[in-house]
Design an enzyme around this catalytic site. Structure first.
Site, short mmCIF file in Angstrom:
data_model
loop_
_atom_site.label_atom_id
_atom_site.label_comp_id
_atom_site.label_asym_id
_atom_site.label_seq_id
_atom_site.Cartn_x
_atom_site.Cartn_y
_atom_site.Cartn_z
N HIS A 98 0.80 -1.23 0.00
CA HIS A 98 0.00 0.00 0.00
C HIS A 98 0.83 1.28 0.00
O HIS A 98 0.29 2.36 -0.23
CB HIS A 98 -1.01 -0.01 1.16
CG HIS A 98 -2.35 0.47 0.74
ND1 HIS A 98 -3.51 0.22 1.45
CD2 HIS A 98 -2.75 1.21 -0.33
CE1 HIS A 98 -4.53 0.77 0.84
NE2 HIS A 98 -4.09 1.38 -0.25
N ASP A 125 -10.16 -0.64 3.28
CA ASP A 125 -9.00 -1.16 4.03
C ASP A 125 -9.43 -1.47 5.46
O ASP A 125 -10.28 -0.77 6.02
CB ASP A 125 -7.93 -0.06 4.03
CG ASP A 125 -6.53 -0.55 4.31
OD1 ASP A 125 -6.36 -1.48 5.11
OD2 ASP A 125 -5.60 0.03 3.72
N HIS A 127 -7.32 -1.03 7.68
CA HIS A 127 -6.46 -0.06 8.38
C HIS A 127 -6.65 1.33 7.79
O HIS A 127 -7.03 1.46 6.63
CB HIS A 127 -4.99 -0.46 8.23
CG HIS A 127 -4.71 -1.90 8.56
ND1 HIS A 127 -4.74 -2.89 7.62
CD2 HIS A 127 -4.44 -2.50 9.74
CE1 HIS A 127 -4.48 -4.05 8.20
NE2 HIS A 127 -4.30 -3.86 9.49
N ASP A 129 -4.06 3.53 7.58
CA ASP A 129 -2.81 3.93 6.91
C ASP A 129 -2.55 5.43 7.06
O ASP A 129 -2.13 6.11 6.12
CB ASP A 129 -2.83 3.50 5.43
CG ASP A 129 -2.92 1.99 5.28
OD1 ASP A 129 -2.64 1.25 6.25
OD2 ASP A 129 -3.30 1.52 4.18
N HIS A 142 3.92 1.17 4.47
CA HIS A 142 2.58 0.87 3.89
C HIS A 142 1.47 1.34 4.83
O HIS A 142 0.31 1.39 4.41
CB HIS A 142 2.44 -0.61 3.52
CG HIS A 142 2.31 -1.57 4.66
ND1 HIS A 142 1.75 -2.83 4.52
CD2 HIS A 142 2.64 -1.47 5.96
CE1 HIS A 142 1.76 -3.46 5.68
NE2 HIS A 142 2.30 -2.66 6.57
N ASP A 227 -7.42 -2.37 -0.73
CA ASP A 227 -6.44 -3.21 0.00
C ASP A 227 -7.08 -4.59 0.16
O ASP A 227 -8.25 -4.71 0.56
CB ASP A 227 -6.19 -2.54 1.36
CG ASP A 227 -5.10 -3.21 2.19
OD1 ASP A 227 -5.02 -4.46 2.19
OD2 ASP A 227 -4.37 -2.48 2.89
N ASP A 229 -6.84 -6.59 2.43
CA ASP A 229 -7.34 -6.86 3.79
C ASP A 229 -8.65 -6.15 4.11
O ASP A 229 -9.19 -6.32 5.20
CB ASP A 229 -6.27 -6.60 4.85
CG ASP A 229 -5.94 -5.14 5.08
OD1 ASP A 229 -6.80 -4.27 4.90
OD2 ASP A 229 -4.78 -4.87 5.46
N GLU A 272 -1.60 -4.83 -1.87
CA GLU A 272 -1.29 -5.73 -0.75
C GLU A 272 -1.48 -7.21 -1.08
O GLU A 272 -1.36 -8.05 -0.19
CB GLU A 272 -2.07 -5.36 0.54
CG GLU A 272 -1.66 -4.03 1.17
CD GLU A 272 -0.30 -4.07 1.90
OE1 GLU A 272 0.16 -5.18 2.23
OE2 GLU A 272 0.29 -3.00 2.10
MG MG Z 1 -3.65 -0.53 3.53
MG MG Z 2 -4.71 -2.83 5.39
#
Ligand code: MG
Ligand code: MG
Length: 307
Positions: A98, A125, A127, A129, A142, A227, A229, A272
């Site tokens: 990422h 995502d 997250h 980030d 990332h 992403d 995830d 990712e």
């Molecule tokens: Mg990410």
């Molecule tokens: Mg992530």
């Protein structure tokens, strides 16, 4: 349906974290027939091969931020490539981790500024980030691109962000892993954020549609950064940062279908994917299917919107 010239750009960025494997991502998307799938939908598709980072002096292994010079070099190369591709078609960046979005979003935002249009970013995502080099405990870049392209301080050595994306033009959906420093920074920001609990309670269409309405009202350009995830690890295991409780296959497709219906999306990152962790290519295939939904694949044509 609006047919596009899709420009596939391989970004085998593996410098944004210590666990290796994302450098194989672009070839996994090719193997999973990304280009053929988009061609079958009627789009013109050009695969421009893989980018390489700009020349750099290498990295010290004991530096607190992992591979910072390599990531800076990638940011420069990707930013230039993104800005150039925007005037030729619809770029799809095949990642790569990422950290690549520091470059892609910087580049597309420069293009939008030249066109005199506001840039928006949808960040799908687990997250946020939203770390800076100072706030990150892991030293993994990332986890920082949103803070970078939003114009936060703390990115010494990176190309300066000439056209930061305003915080309230950024929407993050899918959150379920945010540490204390990021939580404090996010709560202090104007970034629109929707965690998995909100999606469980109210569905994913509502916050997305509200954001798309804002993009449309502003006449904005929309970069989407997906992403792996964002998805639940049960259906998308090929990522180094799995967090249980992610989006289902249908939730993710609905997001992409609504993006297509909105006709607002102007560029996209697929990030990712770590093929080294995949099970018989299932994650790569799912990501290709999601890209296809975002570019118009549907089960039935709909006269009216279904949401
Ligand atoms: Mg990410
Ligand atoms: Mg992530």
């Amino acid at each position: 349906m609006t047919l596009k010239t899709c420009i596939l750009i391989g970004a085998p960025v593996d410098s944004g974290k210590r666990r290796r494997g994302c450098l194989m991502g672009p070839d996994a998307y090719r193997t999973a027939n990304l280009a053929e799938t988009l061609t079958d939908l009627g789009h013109k598709v050009e695969d421009r091969g893989n980018l390489a980072p700009a020349p750099h002096n290498g990295d010290q292994p004991d530096h607190p931020v992992h591979a910072v010079n390599e990531t800076i070099a990638w940011t420069k190369a990707l930013s230039d490539a993104a800005e150039a591709a925007m005037s030729e078609g619809f770029p799809i960046f095949m990642g790569g981790d990422h950290s690549l979005s520091a470059g892609t979003v910087r580049g597309v935002a420069n293009h939008a500024a030249r066109e005199n249009r506001p840039q928006f970013v949808l960040w799908l995502d687990a997250h946020s980030d939203f770390h800076t080099m100072e706030s990150s405990d892991s030293g993994n870049l990332h986890g920082t691109p949103v803070a970078y392209f939003a114009g936060r301080d703390g990115f010494d050595g990176f190309p300066s962000v000439t056209n930061p994306v305003p915080e309230d033009h950024i929407c993050i959906i899918g959150l379920r892993s945010v540490d204390d420093a990021e939580r404090a920074a996010l709560q202090d920001s104007h970034i629109h954020r929707h965690d998995m609990r909100e999606i469980d309670e109210h569905g994913i269409a509502k916050p997305l549609q509200a954001f798309l309405d804002r993009v449309a009202a502003a006449g904005g350009m929309l970069h989407v950064s997906l992403d792996v995830d964002f998805l639940d690890p049960d259906v998308a295991p090929a990522v180094g940062t799995t967090v249980p409780g992610g989006a289902t296959v249908r939730e993710a497709h609905l997001v992409m279908e609504m993006l297509h219906d909105s006709n607002l999306m102007t560029s996209m990152d697929l990030v990712e994917l770590n093929p080294f962790l995949d099970t018989r290519g299932r994650t790569a295939k799912l990501m290709v299917d999601l890209a296809a939904s975002g570019l118009g694949r549907r089960i039935f044509d709909r006269v009216t919107r279904s949401y």
